[in-house]
Design an enzyme around this catalytic site. Structure first.
Site, PDB file in Angstrom:
ATOM      1  CD  GLU A  15      -2.523   1.125   2.787  1.00 58.23           C
ATOM      2  OE1 GLU A  15      -3.427   1.960   2.980  1.00 58.23           O
ATOM      3  OE2 GLU A  15      -2.227   0.238   3.615  1.00 58.23           O
ATOM      4  CE  LYS A  52      -6.979   1.272   3.876  1.00 54.08           C
ATOM      5  NZ  LYS A  52      -5.711   1.653   4.552  1.00 54.08           N
ATOM      6  CE1 TYR A  92      -7.168   0.924  14.404  1.00 57.60           C
ATOM      7  CE2 TYR A  92      -8.766   1.666  12.787  1.00 57.60           C
ATOM      8  CZ  TYR A  92      -7.836   0.741  13.221  1.00 57.60           C
ATOM      9  OH  TYR A  92      -7.566  -0.370  12.449  1.00 57.60           O
ATOM     10  CB  CYS A  94      -4.226  -2.028   4.331  1.00 62.03           C
ATOM     11  SG  CYS A  94      -3.358  -2.224   5.917  1.00 62.03           S
TER      12      CYS A  94
END
Length: 456
Positions: A41, A115, A121, A151
């Site tokens: 990625e 994505k 977070y 991912c």
């Protein structure tokens, strides 16, 4: 069909350098007869690119990299799947970018996938920069149907809250669409528990989709994050057939319809891949003890911090004879040549003879430099000067911290003079309860054991 999942150690923002690394591993894949090369990625930018993404010129420079890779594909028989960004049309509402995966082959862009789940977070802040992508559809290539998940799209609701509140499931979206193989470009940071969780999630996904999966993860240290790699290929039962060696560049190959894999070294040395007719399978890599994983991760983090910051490959730190600074000594000797490490003892009248002899003995065993600088005179002069100014005795806590801060001053002066990287020796337990001295034992450019508890 041979599919390779490769892990690269790229530098955040170094578009030209990252481009060269991509070409290097792509050339090897071409020579090895690989059909599809899967890279991590955001491999073009490095992960995380953070506020560089706010500059329009950066996005346009990346588009030039995309065009160069597409053109390079015209001379290769190996397709390339790589992670990068997509600049969204300015008239559309939302964030200006997608986090994307590109598929290029023989001068053309075969597909582009965005994505869908943007982690925001812990150490992640992707929703600040990216717009969530639409549901991805199967990619047909050479008569096969591929699915691409980026991912977090793989991990989806497996992560703790707030990640567990995602409203959609990219994996579920691919179910029932006759996917024959799933490709996962990833930038998944290392934790001591990450490998086991990652393998478990990969197994669940392959079982849900009933097809094999290739996972290419970033490796190396970028900012405060360390990526362990661990790229792998699994069969349609979720069995891990091969995993690239962690904490170094490498790859694993899968040959279909029968899976056979090969792991390469960090130098990408030429090593013949197994014949498609070879019936044997390589057993899965067994995880190292957590202590070895931590050693490898922290050592890699120090190395990459020095190299990617273009610093002089030398280290200095204060060695007291205690366990924290002793561990820093070992890590420093692993990260750079021992002769480029300087340990400094800074005794006062309160220092025991044992602390100095233990420190000297450790330095000799590791082959690192050892020098002493008494701070007793500086301590007395500093204390008496301040007491003269305030016309009363210094409080006990002030007296205690003068000693620590003089050590920080001495070490910073040595670092400034020599160009050596100063390592702090504080651990996570001390930081959590405030058992440390600002501008004293916390001094340093990097705190290698700052995320380890004292008990670890």
């Amino acid at each position: 069909m041979r599919i390779r999942a490769a892990q690269l150690n790229v530098r955040v923002g170094d578009l030209a350098g990252n481009f060269e690394r991509i070409l290097h591993v792509w050339d090897h894949a071409e020579r090895d007869g690989v059909d599809v090369l899967l890279l991590p990625e955001l491999v073009t930018t490095g992960y995380p690119p953070m506020d560089m993404l706010d500059h329009p010129w950066f996005a346009h420079e990346i588009e030039r990299v995309h065009e160069a890779l597409r053109e390079a594909s015209s001379t290769k028989s190996c397709a390339l799947v790589f992670g990068s960004i997509t600049l969204r049309p300015s008239e559309r509402p939302g964030k200006p970018l997608y986090n994307s995966a590109y598929w290029v082959y023989q001068g053309k862009e075969v597909a582009r996938v965005h994505k869908q789940l943007l982690p925001t977070y812990d150490v992640f802040d992707e929703a600040r920069y990216f717009e969530p992508g639409p549901a991805s559809e199967p990619i047909e290539w050479r008569g096969r149907r591929f699915g691409v998940l980026i991912c977090e799209d793989l991990f989806e609701n497996e992560n703790p809250w707030p990640a567990s509140d995602y409203a959609c499931s990219p994996v579920e979206n691919l179910k029932g669409k006759e996917i024959e193989f799933v490709l996962i470009p990833s930038a998944s940071p290392f934790t001591l528990q990450k490998r086991a969780r990652r393998v478990t999630i990969v197994q669940r996904v392959t079982q849900r989709l009933e097809c094999p999966l290739a996972f290419a993860n970033q490796v190396g240290g970028n900012t405060e994050l360390i990526f362990d790699g661990g790229s792998l290929v699994v069969n349609d039962r979720g069995e891990s057939l091969e995993e690239a060696a962690p904490f170094q560049e490498g790859w694993a190959d899968g040959v279909f319809p029968a899976l056979k894999l090969v792991d390469q070294t960090s130098e990408f040395s030429a090593k013949d891949a197994p014949s498609p007719n070879t019936p044997s399978l390589t057993p899965p890599t067994q995880p190292s003890p957590w202590q070895e994983q931590a050693l490898q991760a922290i050592t890699l983090g120090i190395k990459d911090y020095i190299q990617k910051s273009d610093l002089k490959p030398s280290i200095c730190f204060g060695l007291s004879g205690g366990i924290d600074s002793a561990l820093i000594a070992v890590l420093a000797a692993h990260a750079v040549a021992p002769e480029d490490v300087m340990a400094i003892g800074m005794p006062t009248r309160y220092s025991s003879d044992g602390s100095l002899t233990d420190s000297k003995q450790l330095a000799e065993r590791l082959g690192i430099g050892w020098k002493t600088c008494s701070i007793e005179q500086m301590r007395d002069l500093t204390g008496s000067s301040i007491e003269t100014m305030i016309e009363e005795p210094l409080a006990e806590i002030a007296q205690e911290n003068i000693q620590s801060r003089l050590r920080g001053l001495t070490l910073m002066a040595l670092s400034n003079h020599s160009g050596a990287l100063l390592l702090a020796t504080s651990n996570k337990s001390e930081m959590a309860v405030g058992y440390s001295t600002l501008y004293g034992d916390m001094a340093g450019s990097l705190a290698p054991i700052g995320d380890l508890y004292k008990t670890q």
